[in-house]
Write an enzyme that holds these catalytic residues in place. Sequence first.
Site, PDB file in Angstrom:
ATOM      1  N   LYS A  53       0.947  -1.468  -0.380  1.00  0.00           N
ATOM      2  CA  LYS A  53       0.045   0.169  -0.199  1.00  0.00           C
ATOM      3  C   LYS A  53       1.319   0.995   0.075  1.00  0.00           C
ATOM      4  O   LYS A  53       0.377   2.392  -0.937  1.00  0.00           O
ATOM      5  CB  LYS A  53      -0.821   0.235   0.564  1.00  0.00           C
ATOM      6  CG  LYS A  53      -1.868  -0.608   1.260  1.00  0.00           C
ATOM      7  CD  LYS A  53      -3.242  -1.656   2.065  1.00  0.00           C
ATOM      8  CE  LYS A  53      -3.989  -2.473   2.094  1.00  0.00           C
ATOM      9  NZ  LYS A  53      -4.863  -3.009   3.431  1.00  0.00           N
ATOM     10  N   GLN A  97      -4.409  -1.147   9.813  1.00  0.00           N
ATOM     11  CA  GLN A  97      -4.167  -2.617   8.712  1.00  0.00           C
ATOM     12  C   GLN A  97      -5.063  -3.658   9.534  1.00  0.00           C
ATOM     13  O   GLN A  97      -4.687  -3.870  10.812  1.00  0.00           O
ATOM     14  CB  GLN A  97      -2.959  -3.172   8.477  1.00  0.00           C
ATOM     15  CG  GLN A  97      -2.714  -4.271   7.957  1.00  0.00           C
ATOM     16  CD  GLN A  97      -3.834  -4.580   6.408  1.00  0.00           C
ATOM     17  OE1 GLN A  97      -3.284  -3.826   5.580  1.00  0.00           O
ATOM     18  NE2 GLN A  97      -4.317  -5.200   6.021  1.00  0.00           N
ATOM     19  N   ASP A 120     -10.692   2.943   3.854  1.00  0.00           N
ATOM     20  CA  ASP A 120     -11.070   1.791   3.459  1.00  0.00           C
ATOM     21  C   ASP A 120     -12.834   1.636   3.200  1.00  0.00           C
ATOM     22  O   ASP A 120     -12.483   0.206   2.696  1.00  0.00           O
ATOM     23  CB  ASP A 120     -11.206   0.909   4.875  1.00  0.00           C
ATOM     24  CG  ASP A 120      -9.292  -0.050   4.037  1.00  0.00           C
ATOM     25  OD1 ASP A 120      -9.665  -0.339   3.340  1.00  0.00           O
ATOM     26  OD2 ASP A 120      -8.700  -0.462   5.536  1.00  0.00           O
TER      27      ASP A 120
END
Length: 283
Positions: A53, A97, A120
Amino acid sequence: MGQIIDGKAISAAIKDEVRDKIAQTGDRYGRKPCLCVIIVGENPASQVYVRNKVKAAEYVGMTSLKIALPEDTSEAELLGRIRELNADPGVDGILVQLPLPRHINEEKVIDTISQAKDVDGFHILNVGSLWTGKRCIQPCTPKGILHLIRSTGIDIQGKRAVVVGRSNIVGKPVAKLLLDANATVTIAHSRTPDLAEVTRQADILVVAVGRERMVRGEMIKPGAVVIDVGMNRDAEGKLCGDVDFDSAEKVAGWITPVPGGVGPMTIAMLMQNTLECFFAHNE
Ligand code: NDP
């Protein structure tokens, strides 16, 4: 033989688009878009995801911040860091995460992220907005899946779509996005009797189960679009999907490989979402 949906190539094109938009924006806002990724602990798979990422963010020309916290970080400490980032006008996107260490409540963490920085798309307000048809940040993997389906050129409207799996991060949101595209959607799960009978009706079949090569060719309608979300390691340690690619590609019209299908799209969508948040913050 089914045509391969090349997620790697499609995601590369999307990342280039994001890169071009950032380059064209230049110094208009006095800074570049900024994505902050927080990782807690040493989970090796998470380390790889975070590295990818951050690498993608750098590639497209964003500022990327990685905050690596030790495994024993308290929930309060993590929430404090998130609140600081929420208040920081130089940060556009915040991603924590998952999974988090067991002593930290994931839901609480996700819902502490500002809705406007939730790249997200997992925040309860983004989820609620998605399900009630309001403008929202769409979750990356489901959004990427829709891109892959559209890349085949088929018209989703009126098609029978079957999603196998009902998780909050993949199954349910992808079903909603297919519904929004006017497919007739069925969600199957571990309690669905005669799964093959259900999957064989699908013009569009999305499999997000987490079981190695579970969906075989005989479970697929000839010509169907098959999207394999699974990321599993087989007995030999090889990365494989939830679909048995060899038997499925003989029946499917289009099929995603693993690796090189959904995985890279998730990251490309993260870049897109971060850019959208950046523009929204500067509106
Ligand atoms: P979850 O474990 O949260 O959900 C799995 C779903 O599959 C559940 O709804 C479960 O049903 C269902 N299921 C389990 N066994 C069966 C079965 N035998 N028949 C039918 N349905 C079954 O997984 P996720 O949604 O988080 O992930 C699914 C897969 O996708 C994993 O391999 C994961 O690694 C991968 N993934 C890949 C991403 C990417 O970027 N490529 C991103 C996210 C996930 P029930 O609800 O009844 O238990």
